[in-house]
Write a protein that holds these residues in place. Structure first.
Motif, mmCIF file in Angstrom:
data_model
loop_
_atom_site.group_PDB
_atom_site.id
_atom_site.type_symbol
_atom_site.label_atom_id
_atom_site.label_comp_id
_atom_site.label_asym_id
_atom_site.label_seq_id
_atom_site.Cartn_x
_atom_site.Cartn_y
_atom_site.Cartn_z
ATOM 1 N N ALA A 77 0.781 -1.307 -0.058
ATOM 2 C CA ALA A 77 0.086 -0.067 -0.002
ATOM 3 C C ALA A 77 0.918 1.328 -0.049
ATOM 4 O O ALA A 77 0.710 2.297 -0.692
ATOM 5 N N PHE A 78 1.614 1.493 0.722
ATOM 6 C CA PHE A 78 2.638 2.480 0.908
ATOM 7 C C PHE A 78 3.396 2.615 -0.328
ATOM 8 O O PHE A 78 4.009 3.831 -0.649
ATOM 9 N N ALA A 79 4.156 1.455 -0.739
ATOM 10 C CA ALA A 79 4.881 1.837 -2.018
ATOM 11 C C ALA A 79 3.884 2.261 -3.244
ATOM 12 O O ALA A 79 4.586 2.952 -3.921
ATOM 13 N N ALA A 80 2.747 1.845 -3.139
ATOM 14 C CA ALA A 80 1.850 2.346 -4.053
ATOM 15 C C ALA A 80 1.760 3.821 -4.023
ATOM 16 O O ALA A 80 1.592 4.752 -5.048
ATOM 17 N N THR A 81 1.708 4.253 -2.790
ATOM 18 C CA THR A 81 1.372 5.532 -2.461
ATOM 19 C C THR A 81 2.585 6.592 -2.844
ATOM 20 O O THR A 81 2.444 7.577 -3.346
ATOM 21 N N VAL A 82 3.935 6.108 -2.717
ATOM 22 C CA VAL A 82 4.837 6.775 -2.868
ATOM 23 C C VAL A 82 5.161 6.733 -4.430
ATOM 24 O O VAL A 82 5.508 7.664 -5.169
ATOM 25 N N ALA A 83 4.723 5.920 -5.142
ATOM 26 C CA ALA A 83 4.802 5.669 -6.362
ATOM 27 C C ALA A 83 3.657 6.673 -7.108
ATOM 28 O O ALA A 83 4.101 7.368 -8.160
ATOM 29 N N LEU A 84 2.521 6.938 -6.582
ATOM 30 C CA LEU A 84 1.431 7.907 -6.967
ATOM 31 C C LEU A 84 2.213 9.423 -6.401
ATOM 32 O O LEU A 84 2.078 10.188 -7.446
#
Length: 346
Positions: free
Chosen positions: A223-230
């Motif tokens: 979840a947080f990897a996807a957030t940083v990617a965003l």
């Protein structure tokens, strides 16, 4: 790029095929070799890897008979381990302290975000944690797989992944978005040790299986990897200064690294000796399975924290400050651009 523009320090080389629009695309994070694009690709791959490991954990520990027997043996092993039983009997208030610490951790995250005026990043951290919790609840209720029952035949709700573990590690990773860059590794290292302790207590008390805690850690990482990617997709990440690791942060990072290496190594070593077969469980197998599950859960929690810190080692997630600020208002009758030559815009 104009002729008088100079390339950025530490930036990627100019692409000949991109023409004069390369500099503006790099600033917006759209160029293939820009810093934002590299971080976006890195975090997207980390998200996909975490999802793959979560799927393998679910398939191995929930869908297979051997994985379910191993989880049952790990839960039963807590009753045969005298050290665990003595510790729980001597500290009966740990369950309430764990719940209180979760509440205080969320309040601490909110307080840091409000005091630093990082309202957007605070909302993003809380939203990511809430999304991970929602996914965990959906997996617990609707994921296919057999339901566990107690010795009396009462059905037990699935705890895969563990919601308290998701909330704990999600709060820790949320600090990445609100604390200063120089304090990030120290905050996450301390939080990871606390999260691992909560996961160990939930396994020792029988509320969750080791696989539930492992799956929660992988879910939060995704979840947080996807957030940083965003954030990188929006061009809201920037390179941090390359400084050596201070001694204080080094002292906090080393225990987490030792916990990750030791937990995964010990759990992998014990795993071969505690995989149950089709017959009745040996007497010593539940206790070994419990210790193996505790080691694997602790190692996975520490490894996910170190992995995310490593992926964001030289990435500053703080929003960039405004290049200028209007110090005072101009009176209504005064021209902000007078005609004097000293004030002309050249």
């Amino acid at each position: 790029m104009a002729l008088f523009d100079r390339p950025r320090t530490g930036g990627s080389p100019r692409s000949v095929a991109a023409g004069d629009t390369w500099w503006y695309a790099a600033v917006a994070g759209e160029a293939a070799g820009s810093f934002s694009a590299r971080i976006r690709i890195r975090m997207r791959r980390a998200c996909l890897a975490a999802i793959l490991l979560l799927t393998l954990t679910y398939a191995g520990l929930v869908l297979t008979a051997t994985g379910r027997r191993w989880g049952n043996a790990a839960v039963a092993g807590r009753l045969t381990d005298p050290a665990v039983g003595r510790f729980l009997s001597e500290h009966p208030s740990l369950q309430g302290l764990g719940t209180l610490s979760l509440v205080l951790a969320v309040l601490l995250l909110i307080a840091v975000g409000v005091l630093r005026k990082r309202y957007a990043r605070l909302g993003l951290a809380l939203g990511t944690t809430a999304a991970a919790l929602a996914v965990a609840e959906l997996l617990q209720r609707y994921a296919p797989g057999p339901r566990f029952v107690t010795a009396s035949g009462v059905a037990v709700e699935s705890g895969f992944p563990s919601s308290p573990a998701v909330l704990a590690l999600g709060t820790v990773f949320g600090l990445l978005l609100v604390v200063p860059h120089r304090l990030r590794s120290a905050a996450v290292s301390l939080g990871a040790l606390w999260s691992v302790a909560l996961g160990a207590h939930s396994v020792a008390s029988g509320h969750h299986r080791p696989g539930d805690v492992i799956a929660a850690d992988l879910l939060v990482l995704a979840a947080f990897a996807a957030t940083v990617a965003l954030l990188a997709r929006k061009g809201k990440v920037r390179p941090a200064y390359r400084r050596g690791l201070p001694f204080q942060r080094f002292l906090l990072t080393v225990p987490v690294a030792l916990l990750a290496i030791g937990g995964l190594a010990a759990g992998g070593y014990l795993l071969g000796d505690c995989l149950p077969g089709t017959g009745p469980l040996p007497v010593e197998l539940p206790r070994i399975a419990h210790r193996c599950g505790q080691a694997l859960a602790a190692g996975t929690g520490a490894a996910t924290a170190l992995g995310l810190l490593g992926l964001l080692r030289r990435v500053d997630l703080d929003p960039a400050s405004a290049p200028y600020r209007i110090g005072h208002t101009v009176p209504g009758d005064q021209d902000p651009f007078p005609e004097e030559p000293d004030h002309e815009i050249s």
